[in-house]
Design a protein around this motif. Structure first.
Motif, mmCIF file in Angstrom:
data_model
loop_
_atom_site.group_PDB
_atom_site.id
_atom_site.type_symbol
_atom_site.label_atom_id
_atom_site.label_comp_id
_atom_site.label_asym_id
_atom_site.label_seq_id
_atom_site.Cartn_x
_atom_site.Cartn_y
_atom_site.Cartn_z
ATOM 1 N N LEU A 56 0.840 -1.197 0.000
ATOM 2 C CA LEU A 56 0.000 0.000 0.000
ATOM 3 C C LEU A 56 0.876 1.248 0.000
ATOM 4 O O LEU A 56 1.900 1.305 0.684
ATOM 5 C CB LEU A 56 -0.893 -0.014 1.248
ATOM 6 C CG LEU A 56 -2.038 0.988 1.342
ATOM 7 C CD1 LEU A 56 -3.058 0.775 0.226
ATOM 8 C CD2 LEU A 56 -2.727 0.857 2.700
ATOM 9 N N VAL A 57 0.455 2.254 -0.777
ATOM 10 C CA VAL A 57 1.148 3.542 -0.819
ATOM 11 C C VAL A 57 0.115 4.600 -1.193
ATOM 12 O O VAL A 57 -0.904 4.283 -1.823
ATOM 13 C CB VAL A 57 2.314 3.516 -1.853
ATOM 14 C CG1 VAL A 57 1.789 3.414 -3.285
ATOM 15 C CG2 VAL A 57 3.231 4.715 -1.693
ATOM 16 N N VAL A 58 0.363 5.851 -0.806
ATOM 17 C CA VAL A 58 -0.517 6.944 -1.185
ATOM 18 C C VAL A 58 0.254 7.898 -2.085
ATOM 19 O O VAL A 58 1.332 8.380 -1.712
ATOM 20 C CB VAL A 58 -1.060 7.696 0.046
ATOM 21 C CG1 VAL A 58 -2.006 8.823 -0.390
ATOM 22 C CG2 VAL A 58 -1.789 6.733 0.975
ATOM 23 N N PHE A 107 5.609 -0.962 -1.996
ATOM 24 C CA PHE A 107 5.912 -0.122 -3.156
ATOM 25 C C PHE A 107 7.105 0.771 -2.866
ATOM 26 O O PHE A 107 7.233 1.322 -1.769
ATOM 27 C CB PHE A 107 4.716 0.763 -3.509
ATOM 28 C CG PHE A 107 3.527 0.016 -4.048
ATOM 29 C CD1 PHE A 107 3.509 -0.436 -5.358
ATOM 30 C CD2 PHE A 107 2.429 -0.236 -3.244
ATOM 31 C CE1 PHE A 107 2.411 -1.124 -5.857
ATOM 32 C CE2 PHE A 107 1.327 -0.910 -3.735
ATOM 33 C CZ PHE A 107 1.321 -1.360 -5.053
ATOM 34 N N GLY A 108 7.956 0.920 -3.873
ATOM 35 C CA GLY A 108 9.049 1.877 -3.801
ATOM 36 C C GLY A 108 8.765 3.018 -4.753
ATOM 37 O O GLY A 108 8.248 2.806 -5.848
ATOM 38 N N ALA A 367 -2.839 -5.653 7.433
ATOM 39 C CA ALA A 367 -1.445 -6.002 7.163
ATOM 40 C C ALA A 367 -0.640 -4.862 6.559
ATOM 41 O O ALA A 367 0.561 -5.000 6.360
ATOM 42 C CB ALA A 367 -1.388 -7.209 6.217
ATOM 43 N N THR A 368 -1.308 -3.732 6.252
ATOM 44 C CA THR A 368 -0.600 -2.622 5.608
ATOM 45 C C THR A 368 -1.109 -1.302 6.157
ATOM 46 O O THR A 368 -2.284 -1.157 6.488
ATOM 47 C CB THR A 368 -0.815 -2.645 4.075
ATOM 48 O OG1 THR A 368 -2.198 -2.886 3.800
ATOM 49 C CG2 THR A 368 0.022 -3.716 3.424
ATOM 50 N N LEU A 369 -0.201 -0.327 6.224
ATOM 51 C CA LEU A 369 -0.532 1.021 6.662
ATOM 52 C C LEU A 369 0.320 1.992 5.866
ATOM 53 O O LEU A 369 1.526 1.771 5.690
ATOM 54 C CB LEU A 369 -0.283 1.173 8.160
ATOM 55 C CG LEU A 369 -0.616 2.527 8.804
ATOM 56 C CD1 LEU A 369 -0.975 2.332 10.276
ATOM 57 C CD2 LEU A 369 0.557 3.503 8.708
ATOM 58 N N ALA A 370 -0.293 3.067 5.366
ATOM 59 C CA ALA A 370 0.446 4.079 4.609
ATOM 60 C C ALA A 370 -0.092 5.452 4.959
ATOM 61 O O ALA A 370 -1.282 5.614 5.247
ATOM 62 C CB ALA A 370 0.321 3.833 3.106
#
Length: 398
Positions: A56-58, A107-108, A367-370
């Motif tokens: 996850l990404v914003v 994500f990068g 499982a993900t935090l952004a």
């Protein structure tokens, strides 16, 4: 009469304890977005068993996610507009690559809005692919950059500061690799591979590679890359000297849970300090990149795992901890004042303009935090058979 009063007091105390255990986090302005619903009349939606949000990404107004699927199925990319509170773009990875089960790597960020990610293959012995991803006009442009380590999946990646190299951890061996984008050549480092004696120790606990290999990588302000390898070791790679070394300090541990130690998540503080979560017993730690010292900051909650960390605009570090067979707790950590605060279990109202479901959606497995790019919003991704996106605002002082 005394016995009755005493019994009532005990019941009240027990009730208070139970309420504390089941505190819901429902801040003003929070909401959930329905991204998954099988056979839904509302489109687009992600299908069941292919929507567990593992990356996850914003980027700007969009929360961009990558999913994991059940065996034999393939994952998706998706994009949710935070301002419009709705899922707007889905992309079935089979349009570019077949035989992949998950986008696990995180994500990068590259230059010009480019994102990079890595995949895990559906079958052992096949290779995971590096992906170059752009969101354009409500559609994804995805380019297959090839397999960096033949026969191995990609568990974690991080782009280098030059923009010309991607670094990662392969699965199941745990090799650290540098993939040079111009030449499409890989440099592979074996120092992070568990020694035979270490593997024997880990196998006594019936652990799989994904139970002890590093899940995320991070860069410091000079461009050096950090991660972990068994058992509880922290490594650092310097792209300038092309040297990978092991720090003297290890990950924090709790007696009896040392084999489970690995970096689950990273976040970079405003002061350049690196904050990490150790999966083994759910401990938060701080790594000073100037000295290489690791400081154990303690446990946010009485649970293992710390699969997501991100700093908000209020200067606090937000994270998630816990997981199956229990449920996730959200926590905050203030480096300068209050320390840890267990915020409880997130429960946000699901709403999409024009649908207005009004469902109080509770996040059991996250499982993900952004964080948004300005740190004013935190986005949580579920890891379920039918996973949804959960969003809450960071409260900043006016």
């Amino acid at each position: 009469m005394k016995t009755t009063v005493a019994g009532l007091a005990l019941l009240l105390l027990a009730g208070g304890s139970l309420l504390a255990e089941y505190t819901f986090f429902t801040p003003e302005g929070s909401y959930a977005v329905e991204v998954s619903l099988d056979a839904s009349p509302y489109q687009p939606r992600l299908p069941i068993y292919r929507n567990a949000i593992s990356s996850l990404v914003v980027v700007g107004d969009y929360a961009i996610g990558g999913t994991s699927a059940n065996p034999g199925l393939s994952p998706f990319l998706f994009a949710v507009s935070l301002s419009r509170k709705k899922l707007e773009v889905v992309f079935d990875l089979t349009q570019v690559i077949t035989g992949q089960r998950s986008i696990q790597s995180g994500f990068g960020r590259g230059a010009g809005g480019v994102l990079y990610a890595g995949t895990m293959p559906d079958r052992a012995g096949e290779g995971g692919h590096l992906l170059q991803i752009r969101l354009r006009e409500r559609s994804f442009e995805v380019v297959d950059l090839g397999i960096p380590v033949p026969g191995e999946g990609i568990l974690a990646i991080a782009p280098g500061r030059s923009g010309e190299t991607l670094y990662g951890i392969s699965h199941p061996s745990g090799r650290f690799f540098a993939r040079h984008l111009r030449s499409q050549q890989s440099q592979i480092f074996d120092q992070t591979v568990p020694a035979p004696r270490t593997l024997g120790f880990l196998r006594q606990y019936a652990l799989k590679a994904e139970d002890y290999l590093c899940r995320r990588l991070v860069l410091d302000q000079t461009g050096r890359i950090y991660g972990s390898y068994p058992v509880n070791k922290v490594f650092r790679f310097d792209p300038t000297s092309n040297v990978l070394d092991t720090l003297e300090d290890e990950l924090p541990e709790v007696w009896g849970r040392r084999p489970l130690g690995r970096v689950d998540a990273w976040a970079t503080g405003p002061d350049g300090m690196l904050y990490g979560g150790n999966a083994g017993d759910g401990q938060l730690f701080k790594l000073n990149p100037h000295t290489g010292r690791v400081t154990n900051l303690g446990k946010p909650a009485m649970m293992p795992r710390v699969p997501g960390l991100a700093f908000g605009a209020d200067g606090k570090l937000y994270g998630v901890t816990g997981g199956a067979p229990g449920y996730t707790h959200l926590f905050s950590y203030d480096p300068s004042a209050e320390g840890f605060r267990d915020l409880g279990n997130p429960r946000f109202t699901m709403t999409e303009p024009g649908i207005e479901q009004g469902i109080a959606w509770r996040g059991f497995q996250i499982a993900t935090l952004a964080a948004s790019e300005d740190g004013r919003w935190m986005v949580l991704g579920e890891h379920e058979a039918l996973s949804q996106l959960m969003v809450f605002p960071v409260q900043t002082k006016k």
